[in-house]
Design a protein around this motif. Sequence first.
Motif, short mmCIF file in Angstrom:
data_model
loop_
_atom_site.label_atom_id
_atom_site.label_comp_id
_atom_site.label_asym_id
_atom_site.label_seq_id
_atom_site.Cartn_x
_atom_site.Cartn_y
_atom_site.Cartn_z
N CYS A 1 -38.24 1.83 -56.49
CA CYS A 1 -37.54 0.70 -55.87
C CYS A 1 -36.71 -0.02 -56.93
O CYS A 1 -37.06 -0.01 -58.12
CB CYS A 1 -38.54 -0.26 -55.25
N TYR A 2 -35.63 -0.65 -56.51
CA TYR A 2 -34.79 -1.39 -57.45
C TYR A 2 -35.57 -2.48 -58.17
O TYR A 2 -35.20 -2.93 -59.27
CB TYR A 2 -33.57 -2.00 -56.74
N CYS A 3 -36.69 -2.94 -57.59
CA CYS A 3 -37.48 -4.00 -58.20
C CYS A 3 -38.32 -3.51 -59.37
O CYS A 3 -38.94 -4.31 -60.08
CB CYS A 3 -38.38 -4.66 -57.16
N GLY A 4 -38.35 -2.19 -59.60
CA GLY A 4 -39.09 -1.62 -60.71
C GLY A 4 -40.42 -1.01 -60.34
O GLY A 4 -41.07 -0.37 -61.18
N ARG A 5 -40.84 -1.17 -59.08
CA ARG A 5 -42.11 -0.61 -58.64
C ARG A 5 -41.87 0.69 -57.87
O ARG A 5 -40.74 1.08 -57.60
CB ARG A 5 -42.86 -1.62 -57.77
N LEU A 6 -42.97 1.33 -57.49
CA LEU A 6 -42.90 2.56 -56.72
C LEU A 6 -43.40 2.33 -55.30
O LEU A 6 -44.35 1.56 -55.09
CB LEU A 6 -43.74 3.67 -57.36
N ASP A 7 -42.80 3.00 -54.35
CA ASP A 7 -43.28 3.07 -52.97
C ASP A 7 -43.37 1.71 -52.27
O ASP A 7 -44.24 1.48 -51.42
CB ASP A 7 -44.64 3.78 -52.90
N CYS A 8 -42.46 0.80 -52.62
CA CYS A 8 -42.36 -0.43 -51.83
C CYS A 8 -42.03 -0.08 -50.38
O CYS A 8 -41.34 0.91 -50.10
CB CYS A 8 -41.27 -1.34 -52.39
N ILE A 9 -42.50 -0.88 -49.46
CA ILE A 9 -42.22 -0.68 -48.05
C ILE A 9 -40.72 -0.51 -47.83
O ILE A 9 -40.28 0.31 -47.01
CB ILE A 9 -42.79 -1.84 -47.22
N GLU A 10 -39.91 -1.26 -48.56
CA GLU A 10 -38.46 -1.17 -48.41
C GLU A 10 -37.93 0.25 -48.66
O GLU A 10 -36.98 0.68 -48.00
CB GLU A 10 -37.78 -2.15 -49.36
N THR A 11 -38.52 0.97 -49.60
CA THR A 11 -38.03 2.32 -49.91
C THR A 11 -38.30 3.31 -48.80
O THR A 11 -37.72 4.40 -48.79
CB THR A 11 -38.63 2.84 -51.23
N TRP A 12 -39.15 2.94 -47.86
CA TRP A 12 -39.49 3.82 -46.73
C TRP A 12 -38.86 3.36 -45.42
O TRP A 12 -38.51 4.19 -44.58
CB TRP A 12 -41.02 3.89 -46.56
N LEU A 13 -38.73 2.04 -45.23
CA LEU A 13 -38.32 1.52 -43.92
C LEU A 13 -36.90 0.99 -43.86
O LEU A 13 -36.42 0.66 -42.78
CB LEU A 13 -39.29 0.41 -43.48
N SER A 14 -36.21 0.91 -44.99
CA SER A 14 -34.80 0.51 -44.97
C SER A 14 -33.94 1.64 -44.43
O SER A 14 -34.41 2.77 -44.24
CB SER A 14 -34.35 0.15 -46.39
#
Length: 306
Positions: free
Chosen positions: A185-198
Amino acid sequence: MTNNKLLLGVDLGGTKIEAALLNRDGEVVHRKRSPTPIDSYAGLLSKIRRLCEDLESSAGLSRPLPLGICTPGSPSPATGLMRNCNSTILNGQLLRADLESRCGRPVRIANDADCLVLSETSDGAGSSARSVFGVILGTGVGGGLFINGALLQGPNAVSGEWGHNRMPLERLPALPDQLLKPRPCYCGRLDCIETWLSGPGLALTHERLHREPINVEQLHSQQLDAKHRETLSAYTQMLAAALAGVINIVDPEVIVLGGGLSNIDVIYASMPDLLQAQVFSDISLTEVRAAQHGDSSGVRGAAWLW
């Protein structure tokens, strides 16, 4: 028309900027859209100024109106600098002060999901409920909470930001293995909900499942082909698992979906059964509804900030 009869809102999205004038009954009386400059912060400020001035000119206004603006992020309560914006050109900027200086008017800012839920609880899909979770499913994924007549505003100014919790993939054992490669994710983490549901997340799901680009028109078709049906089946399962986490904590009466992906009808037909299987209860009574004001909810909520 006198200034005190109109409200001015701007929806600053990842791909477009929409400006609108509302009357005091919440009706959009003038509207204008323009592509979002993605590589120039100064160009972004200038574009917002021009949109506002064009609308005021078209309405015959002689003085600038106060501006309410919804953004894909929020100002830090410590510094006033924008943060958590998937339109990363905004991060680290004093957007409110810069807009007030550039546009010559007072400015109020809220994130896009807060503006969605403010619009929809005022006279939309959540108007009859005491507790509403408003969801943005678009270029990014955000959320806002409306409880007992007011937006929930916490000390960190991140209320409702479920898009940067981790997608609970362990609750989705039926997903095909080719989908499970981690997503940065652009925030630096992995597998944020945003990376799946955007929107980009949905497109990546389809590409990994079928090794071809997604067909946006197919997503809204009444006769889905097998590939897009499989993609949307995976998407709705992930959406239900993520929303169940919100329900288990907040237990809202209504969840209102906004953003471009909220226009996909398949989501609503399958959501009650999928939530029933995920929520920590013997029954799931939370209703999932499409935003009544559609793409206008963000700009309407921004105007209602005044």
